[in-house]
Design a protein around this motif. Sequence first.
Motif, PDB file in Angstrom:
ATOM      1  N   PRO A  16     -48.566  15.611  -6.632  1.00 25.57           N
ATOM      2  CA  PRO A  16     -49.843  16.121  -6.013  1.00 25.57           C
ATOM      3  C   PRO A  16     -50.654  17.048  -5.142  1.00 25.57           C
ATOM      4  O   PRO A  16     -49.469  17.276  -3.967  1.00 25.57           O
ATOM      5  CB  PRO A  16     -50.450  14.309  -5.462  1.00 25.57           C
ATOM      6  N   GLN A  17     -51.286  17.673  -5.091  1.00 24.30           N
ATOM      7  CA  GLN A  17     -51.047  17.899  -3.689  1.00 24.30           C
ATOM      8  C   GLN A  17     -51.064  17.973  -2.707  1.00 24.30           C
ATOM      9  O   GLN A  17     -50.682  18.939  -2.047  1.00 24.30           O
ATOM     10  CB  GLN A  17     -52.682  18.921  -4.436  1.00 24.30           C
ATOM     11  N   VAL A  18     -52.137  17.119  -2.373  1.00 29.26           N
ATOM     12  CA  VAL A  18     -51.918  16.591  -0.858  1.00 29.26           C
ATOM     13  C   VAL A  18     -50.375  16.349  -0.496  1.00 29.26           C
ATOM     14  O   VAL A  18     -50.298  16.384   0.396  1.00 29.26           O
ATOM     15  CB  VAL A  18     -52.841  14.995  -0.878  1.00 29.26           C
ATOM     16  N   THR A  26     -49.607  27.750  -7.592  1.00 28.56           N
ATOM     17  CA  THR A  26     -47.976  28.467  -8.099  1.00 28.56           C
ATOM     18  C   THR A  26     -47.389  27.522  -7.423  1.00 28.56           C
ATOM     19  O   THR A  26     -45.889  27.725  -7.305  1.00 28.56           O
ATOM     20  CB  THR A  26     -48.222  29.479  -7.622  1.00 28.56           C
ATOM     21  N   PHE A  27     -47.247  26.242  -6.140  1.00 33.15           N
ATOM     22  CA  PHE A  27     -45.948  25.662  -5.926  1.00 33.15           C
ATOM     23  C   PHE A  27     -45.144  25.066  -6.010  1.00 33.15           C
ATOM     24  O   PHE A  27     -43.665  25.099  -6.025  1.00 33.15           O
ATOM     25  CB  PHE A  27     -46.053  25.191  -4.559  1.00 33.15           C
ATOM     26  N   SER A  28     -45.535  24.747  -7.299  1.00 29.87           N
ATOM     27  CA  SER A  28     -44.768  23.412  -9.174  1.00 29.87           C
ATOM     28  C   SER A  28     -43.788  22.484  -8.689  1.00 29.87           C
ATOM     29  O   SER A  28     -42.654  23.069  -8.784  1.00 29.87           O
ATOM     30  CB  SER A  28     -44.508  24.756  -9.300  1.00 29.87           C
ATOM     31  N   ALA A  52     -44.208  31.701  -2.539  1.00 33.96           N
ATOM     32  CA  ALA A  52     -43.282  30.155  -2.597  1.00 33.96           C
ATOM     33  C   ALA A  52     -43.309  29.690  -3.320  1.00 33.96           C
ATOM     34  O   ALA A  52     -44.255  28.231  -3.848  1.00 33.96           O
ATOM     35  CB  ALA A  52     -42.791  29.862  -1.255  1.00 33.96           C
ATOM     36  N   THR A  53     -42.235  29.318  -3.880  1.00 30.05           N
ATOM     37  CA  THR A  53     -42.717  27.696  -5.272  1.00 30.05           C
ATOM     38  C   THR A  53     -41.316  26.792  -5.523  1.00 30.05           C
ATOM     39  O   THR A  53     -39.966  27.575  -5.089  1.00 30.05           O
ATOM     40  CB  THR A  53     -42.487  29.014  -6.549  1.00 30.05           C
ATOM     41  N   GLY A  54     -41.343  25.726  -5.334  1.00 31.11           N
ATOM     42  CA  GLY A  54     -39.937  25.089  -6.002  1.00 31.11           C
ATOM     43  C   GLY A  54     -39.178  24.586  -4.362  1.00 31.11           C
ATOM     44  O   GLY A  54     -40.055  24.758  -2.692  1.00 31.11           O
ATOM     45  N   VAL A  96     -50.548  31.027   6.353  1.00 28.33           N
ATOM     46  CA  VAL A  96     -50.416  31.739   4.886  1.00 28.33           C
ATOM     47  C   VAL A  96     -49.369  30.853   4.548  1.00 28.33           C
ATOM     48  O   VAL A  96     -49.154  31.001   3.146  1.00 28.33           O
ATOM     49  CB  VAL A  96     -49.421  32.892   4.592  1.00 28.33           C
ATOM     50  N   VAL A  97     -48.613  30.327   4.926  1.00 31.64           N
ATOM     51  CA  VAL A  97     -47.899  29.410   4.447  1.00 31.64           C
ATOM     52  C   VAL A  97     -48.758  28.117   3.145  1.00 31.64           C
ATOM     53  O   VAL A  97     -47.482  27.588   2.118  1.00 31.64           O
ATOM     54  CB  VAL A  97     -47.145  28.250   4.936  1.00 31.64           C
ATOM     55  N   LEU A  98     -50.178  27.782   3.512  1.00 30.66           N
ATOM     56  CA  LEU A  98     -50.696  26.794   3.015  1.00 30.66           C
ATOM     57  C   LEU A  98     -50.900  27.599   1.555  1.00 30.66           C
ATOM     58  O   LEU A  98     -51.612  27.273   0.625  1.00 30.66           O
ATOM     59  CB  LEU A  98     -51.847  26.781   3.672  1.00 30.66           C
ATOM     60  N   VAL A  99     -51.161  29.392   1.544  1.00 31.96           N
ATOM     61  CA  VAL A  99     -51.633  29.480   0.203  1.00 31.96           C
ATOM     62  C   VAL A  99     -50.906  29.377  -1.400  1.00 31.96           C
ATOM     63  O   VAL A  99     -51.458  28.921  -2.634  1.00 31.96           O
ATOM     64  CB  VAL A  99     -51.463  31.162   0.077  1.00 31.96           C
ATOM     65  N   PRO A 100     -49.785  28.777  -1.440  1.00 32.47           N
ATOM     66  CA  PRO A 100     -48.682  28.128  -2.819  1.00 32.47           C
ATOM     67  C   PRO A 100     -49.503  27.032  -2.765  1.00 32.47           C
ATOM     68  O   PRO A 100     -49.180  26.980  -4.397  1.00 32.47           O
ATOM     69  CB  PRO A 100     -46.930  28.563  -2.657  1.00 32.47           C
ATOM     70  N   VAL A 101     -49.442  26.518  -2.126  1.00 29.34           N
ATOM     71  CA  VAL A 101     -49.799  25.105  -2.459  1.00 29.34           C
ATOM     72  C   VAL A 101     -51.757  24.765  -2.897  1.00 29.34           C
ATOM     73  O   VAL A 101     -52.382  24.462  -3.953  1.00 29.34           O
ATOM     74  CB  VAL A 101     -49.783  24.135  -1.252  1.00 29.34           C
ATOM     75  N   GLN A 102     -52.432  26.002  -2.165  1.00 31.95           N
ATOM     76  CA  GLN A 102     -53.560  26.431  -2.621  1.00 31.95           C
ATOM     77  C   GLN A 102     -53.894  26.765  -3.730  1.00 31.95           C
ATOM     78  O   GLN A 102     -54.861  26.088  -4.640  1.00 31.95           O
ATOM     79  CB  GLN A 102     -54.520  27.189  -1.533  1.00 31.95           C
ATOM     80  N   THR A 103     -52.799  27.867  -4.584  1.00 34.62           N
ATOM     81  CA  THR A 103     -52.776  28.333  -5.339  1.00 34.62           C
ATOM     82  C   THR A 103     -51.836  27.433  -6.961  1.00 34.62           C
ATOM     83  O   THR A 103     -52.684  28.031  -7.442  1.00 34.62           O
ATOM     84  CB  THR A 103     -52.421  29.855  -5.725  1.00 34.62           C
TER      85      THR A 103
END
Length: 189
Positions: free
Chosen positions: A66-68, A60-62, A25-27, A51-58
């Motif tokens: 900031p990550q936080v 790719t969420f874009s 997932a992105t954006g 698994v919803v945390l994965v896009p931010v972790q990797t």
Amino acid sequence: MPVPVPVIPLGIFDFPWLESAVRQATGPGGLVLIGIYSFLIAFILPLPSEVVLVPVQTGTFSLALPQVVEFALVMLVSALGKAAGSVFAFHIGQEAKQSGPLVRFLRRSRFDVIEWSERQTVELARKYGYVGLALALSVPFFPDTLSIYAFAVLERDYVKFAAATFAGSLGRLLVTIGIFGGFSIAFAP
């Protein structure tokens, strides 16, 4: 530094296309997908919400935030989606007071996960009320669907039920980050 999120094999309840879509997932569209996924796992799909945390972790969420902030947005949308889905499940539980087809299938399975889950959830519900539901939902990698339906049959207050599932869902994601990634990594400037 990304926060590690383990992959859990799901056997017969594996929906690789849906999990893959959530993992990638992105954006803003990704936030909508995460909300829909979280809604569905609350009442019909016994899939891991982590698994919803994965896009931010990797990375790719874009959203170019900031990550936080991205973690916070994803966790908020996921918790809101799961709270909405749990209210739907709550309504079904109140109307039917009977097990749905998925729960009947699980009851007939070799391992009676349903009975164990119901016993644990009912015990928590009786002892701790809505706080017990929130605590049960805070356990990483345990299917929420089972706990939500078991609790839905016992209670009658939609608002408290939704608040407990929201708190439990948010708590679960925070526990996941805390255990598997550490707050210092996830919330570093």
